[in-house]
Structures are given as structure tokens and as C-alpha cells.
Design a protein around this motif. Structure first.
Motif, short mmCIF file in Angstrom:
data_model
loop_
_atom_site.label_atom_id
_atom_site.label_comp_id
_atom_site.label_asym_id
_atom_site.label_seq_id
_atom_site.Cartn_x
_atom_site.Cartn_y
_atom_site.Cartn_z
N GLY A 3 86.22 -4.09 -97.55
CA GLY A 3 84.88 -3.54 -97.59
C GLY A 3 84.91 -2.20 -98.30
O GLY A 3 85.95 -1.53 -98.36
N PHE A 4 83.73 -1.81 -98.84
CA PHE A 4 83.65 -0.51 -99.50
C PHE A 4 83.07 0.48 -98.49
O PHE A 4 81.98 0.28 -97.96
N ALA A 5 83.83 1.55 -98.24
CA ALA A 5 83.55 2.36 -97.05
C ALA A 5 83.41 3.85 -97.34
O ALA A 5 83.87 4.36 -98.36
N GLY A 10 81.96 12.92 -98.06
CA GLY A 10 82.29 13.13 -99.47
C GLY A 10 83.35 12.20 -100.01
O GLY A 10 83.74 12.32 -101.18
N LYS A 11 83.84 11.25 -99.19
CA LYS A 11 84.93 10.38 -99.65
C LYS A 11 84.59 8.90 -99.43
O LYS A 11 84.18 8.51 -98.34
N THR A 12 84.80 8.11 -100.49
CA THR A 12 84.56 6.67 -100.38
C THR A 12 85.78 5.90 -100.91
O THR A 12 86.59 6.46 -101.66
N GLY A 13 85.89 4.63 -100.55
CA GLY A 13 86.98 3.80 -101.08
C GLY A 13 87.00 2.43 -100.41
O GLY A 13 86.25 2.17 -99.47
N THR A 43 74.18 10.04 -96.56
CA THR A 43 75.17 9.86 -95.49
C THR A 43 76.56 10.29 -95.95
O THR A 43 77.26 11.02 -95.25
N VAL A 44 76.94 9.87 -97.17
CA VAL A 44 78.30 10.17 -97.63
C VAL A 44 78.42 11.60 -98.13
O VAL A 44 79.29 12.36 -97.68
N TRP A 45 77.54 11.99 -99.07
CA TRP A 45 77.79 13.25 -99.77
C TRP A 45 77.11 14.46 -99.14
O TRP A 45 77.47 15.58 -99.41
N GLU A 46 76.09 14.22 -98.32
CA GLU A 46 75.50 15.36 -97.60
C GLU A 46 75.98 15.40 -96.15
O GLU A 46 75.67 16.34 -95.42
N GLY A 50 76.43 13.27 -89.93
CA GLY A 50 77.67 13.77 -89.33
C GLY A 50 78.85 12.95 -89.84
O GLY A 50 78.70 12.09 -90.70
N GLU A 51 80.01 13.25 -89.28
CA GLU A 51 81.24 12.59 -89.76
C GLU A 51 81.24 11.10 -89.42
O GLU A 51 80.80 10.69 -88.34
N ARG A 52 81.66 10.30 -90.36
CA ARG A 52 81.90 8.87 -90.14
C ARG A 52 83.22 8.56 -90.82
O ARG A 52 83.40 8.90 -91.99
N THR A 53 84.13 7.89 -90.12
CA THR A 53 85.45 7.62 -90.68
C THR A 53 85.64 6.12 -90.90
O THR A 53 85.43 5.34 -89.97
#
Ligand code: NDP
Ligand code: ZN
Length: 352
Positions: A3-5, A10-13, A43-46, A50-53
Motif C-alpha cells: 500500500g502507499f502510505a 511529511g513522509k510517504t512511501g 494530512t501528510v504535509w501539514e 497529527g502524527e500518523r505512522t
């Protein structure tokens, strides 16, 4: 499955995860068309939620049902479905109060890419399948069907929240895909003038096709001043907010007639407070109201909106400016949603 997560703020992969398990009321769906949303960008860049891992992103998908729980009545493996971005717990007390999007807590009807893995995986889990899936109408392009997941219901919700009536003069602030659907929603509900705020040329072109009558640019001065000038100082009856920042509310209040209504669906990714201008607020006595909301979600709404497309009332396909074939293009599609090129409205990724 892969999956793309969102790996962190600020981080995706790409990541590997277990295929989700199916409860008795649930379904497991394999996506056939997905779209990234500006909300994924917030959600990702701002870090707006909050944090999601290691959370798989995405909440806009059409797919094929792969598995259903023992208590699911109306869907079976092989069905092609539209999956609402908002999948409420319909038995919850807030759903019974009329706010399914807030079932089990504020915004908690929004589960994909918020409280659980989203739809950018090889498979994803849908709670309460009978209440949250809708059949993709025969012959409908799944890329068009994806616009029923979030863009149509959200844009139309702005028009509903603003309570658009025949002959209303309206300002639509923001004409990305959400504001474009708000524009179309206002036109379908009988608005007279629809003054749209936004600059991207492709968005303006499609806004005109959906019913915009005039355009204003936030880059060319204060939008409230411009709209007051266009309306000979009277202002507009209603405002839909589908773009801008926390400061946009100050402008929306100023451009509104006494008794006017603001319907806001913009996801405010940053800023702590919204300012209301005292004088334009009638020193607290203006009868102006601000109504804001997450879109409702669920099967009935998806079926009704899909029926509008089938009946030829609206063509959300006009917004599909960037089409990708293959799951591997997910990252590219999300990044273009972030960079917003001048020719972009909405990317969609088709998956074999
Ligand atoms: P886009 O980024 O594509 O569009 C934003 C629009 O706002 C553009 O027209 C942009 O103009 C305009 N804009 C930017 N800055 C300003 C400003 N300062 N003043 C006025 N207008 C401005 O977003 P989307 O249409 O994809 O989404 C809109 C919002 O809706 C997002 O915040 C998204 O997260 C949210 N959303 C909310 C949902 C809900 O249920 N409530 C569900 C889905 C999305 P330009 O043409 O120059 O780019
Ligand atoms: Zn969204």
C-alpha cells in the motif's frame, strides 16, 4: 499486500501490510480506480490530523468486492462498488441525531486514511458494507464513479449547508474539484449569479461549464471588496467556502448580506482561530450564520448522486484532467495533487 502510505508527517512511501480481516458486517474491497484528495495533502504535509505512522493513504475509490461478512445482505464478491469516503457507524447515537459523519466522535465517520488504513492498498476494509457501499451503475467509468466518493458529496454539501434557494446570488470561494462541485450544486439548486474565486485556468473553464457566472482572483486584491463591488455594495445571499485559509471567513462574513449563510467544507490544515469581523457581523446582530461540515457519507447518498450522473444532470468526468493507469502511479498522482499545476483539477489512477 502493499500500500502507499503516510510514513510520518511529511513522509510517504510504499509499505507491506497484512490483508485486512473482514468482520460479519464488513467487506474487503480491491480498488479499480482511486483518486488522491487535497485532504491527503493536508494530512501528510501539514500534519493536520497529527502524527500518523505507516498509515495507508486515500479515501476515494471504486472497487470490486473481494469478500463479505456473514451478515452482509446486499453485496457479494465480484460486485463493482462505489465506496463512500465517509463510512459511518450507523447505529451510533450521533448518526441517529443526523450527524453520521461524527458517529463515535468528531469526524470519526471519516475512517479511511484517518483512523484506519485507506484505499491506496491492494485491498481495503469497509465497515457496515450494506450501509456504506453502493453499486457502481452499469456502464459508468469507475474514474467518474470515484467522484461520487468525496468530491460530489462534499461540494454538494457546501450548497446544502448554505441552503441555496432559487435566485440566490452566491459566492463560491475555491474552485478546485470540491468548489467546482459546490458550483454545480448551487446551479442545480437554482442560484442566480454564481461568483467563483480561483485562478487556475482549467478550473475556471470547468466552473463556467458547471454554472459560474463571474470570476474573482484572490491574487488581485481582497475578494470581499471585489465581490461587494460586483454586487454594487449589496453582497451575496450565500457563500460556499471550498478553499482559502482561516482568514477566508473574515472575507466571507464581509461579502454576505444580513441574514446570509456561509456553507463551509474547507479542511483547515493550519491556523488556530477564525476571526469574525465585528462590524460586518452586525456587532453580533447580523443574522449571518456559518455552517460547516464534513460530508455525510453512506450508501443512500452515493446511490442518489450516482443516479444524477446516470440521468445526465451532471458530468463530474469534466474534472478528470490527469488519468494514470497502474497502481505504481499512486505517488505521482498524490504529488501532482500537492503541487497543483495550472492544468490540474483532479487526477485518477486506474488499477487493473
Ligand atoms: P484545491 O486545492 O484543488 O482548490 C482550492 C481552491 O481554493 C482553488 O480554487 C484555489 O485557487 C483557491 N484558493 C487558494 N487560496 C485561496 C485564498 N487565499 N482565497 C481564496 N481562494 C483560495 O482543493 P480541493 O477542491 O481539492 O479541496 C478543497 C478543500 O476541501 C480542501 O481543504 C479539502 O481538504 C477539503 N475537503 C473537505 C471535505 C469535507 O468533507 N468537508 C472532503 C474533501 C475535501 P487556485 O485556482 O488559485 O488554485
Ligand atoms: Zn477527501
Amino acid at each position: 499486500m502493499k500500500g502507499f502510505a503516510m510514513l510520518g508527517i511529511g513522509k510517504t512511501g510504499w509499505i507491506e501490510k497484512e490483508r485486512p480481516a473482514c468482520g460479519p458486517l464488513d467487506a474487503i474491497v480491491r480498488p479499480i480506480a482511486v483518486a488522491p484528495c487535497t485532504s491527503d495533502v493536508h494530512t501528510v504535509w501539514e500534519g493536520a490530523l497529527g502524527e500518523r505512522t505507516d498509515m495507508i493513504l486515500g479515501h476515494e475509490a471504486c472497487g470490486v468486492v473481494d469478500e463479505v461478512g456473514a451478515l452482509v445482505r446486499d453485496f457479494k464478491p465480484g460486485d463493482r462498488v462505489i465506496v463512500s469516503a465517509i463510512t459511518p457507524d450507523w447505529g451510533d447515537i450521533n448518526a441517529q441525531r443526523g450527524y453520521p459523519m461524527h458517529s463515535t466522535g468528531m469526524l470519526a465517520g471519516w475512517k479511511f486514511s484517518n483512523f484506519k488504513d485507506g484505499v491506496f492498498g491492494e485491498y481495503f476494509h469497509v465497515n457496515e458494507a450494506d450501509a456504506n457501499l453502493a453499486l457502481l451503475p452499469d456502464g459508468m467509468d469507475p474514474g467518474v464513479g470515484v467522484m461520487v466518493c468525496d468530491m460530489m458529496p462534499t461540494g454538494f454539501h457546501a450548497a446544502e449547508l448554505a441552503d441555496i434557494q432559487f435566485g440566490d446570488d452566491v459566492a463560491v470561494i475555491g474552485i478546485g474539484p470540491v468548489g467546482l462541485m459546490a458550483t454545480a450544486g448551487c446551479a442545480l439548486r437554482g442560484a442566480a449569479r454564481i461568483i467563483c474565486v480561483g485562478t487556475r485556468p482549467k478550473c475556471r473553464e470547468v466552473a463556467a461549464a458547471y454554472g459560474a457566472t463571474e470570476f474573482v482572483s484572490y491574487r488581485e486584491g481582497d475578494i470581499a471588496d471585489q465581490i461587494l463591488q460586483l454586487t454594487s455594495g449589496r453582497g451575496v445571499d450565500k457563500v460556499c467556502i471550498a478553499g482559502g485559509t482561516v482568514d477566508t471567513f473574515e472575507q466571507a462574513v464581509r461579502m454576505l448580506k444580513p441574514g446570509g449563510i456561509i456553507g463551509a467544507v474547507n479542511y483547515l490544515g493550519s491556523g488556530d482561530f477564525i476571526k469574525i469581523p465585528r462590524l460586518a457581523w452586525g456587532c453580533g446582530m447580523s443574522h449571518k450564520s456559518i455552517r460547516c461540515g464534513l460530508m455525510p457519507g453512506g450508501r443512500l447518498r452515493s446511490e442518489k448522486l450516482a443516479a444524477m450522473i446516470t440521468a445526465g444532470r451532471i458530468d463530474p468526468g469534466l474534472m478528470l484532467t490527469h488519468k494514470y493507469i497502474g497502481f505504481e502511479h499512486m505517488e505521482e498522482a498524490l504529488l501532482i495533487m500537492r503541487s497543483k499545476s495550472p492544468d490540474l483539477i483532479k487526477p485518477v489512477v486506474y488499477i487493473d
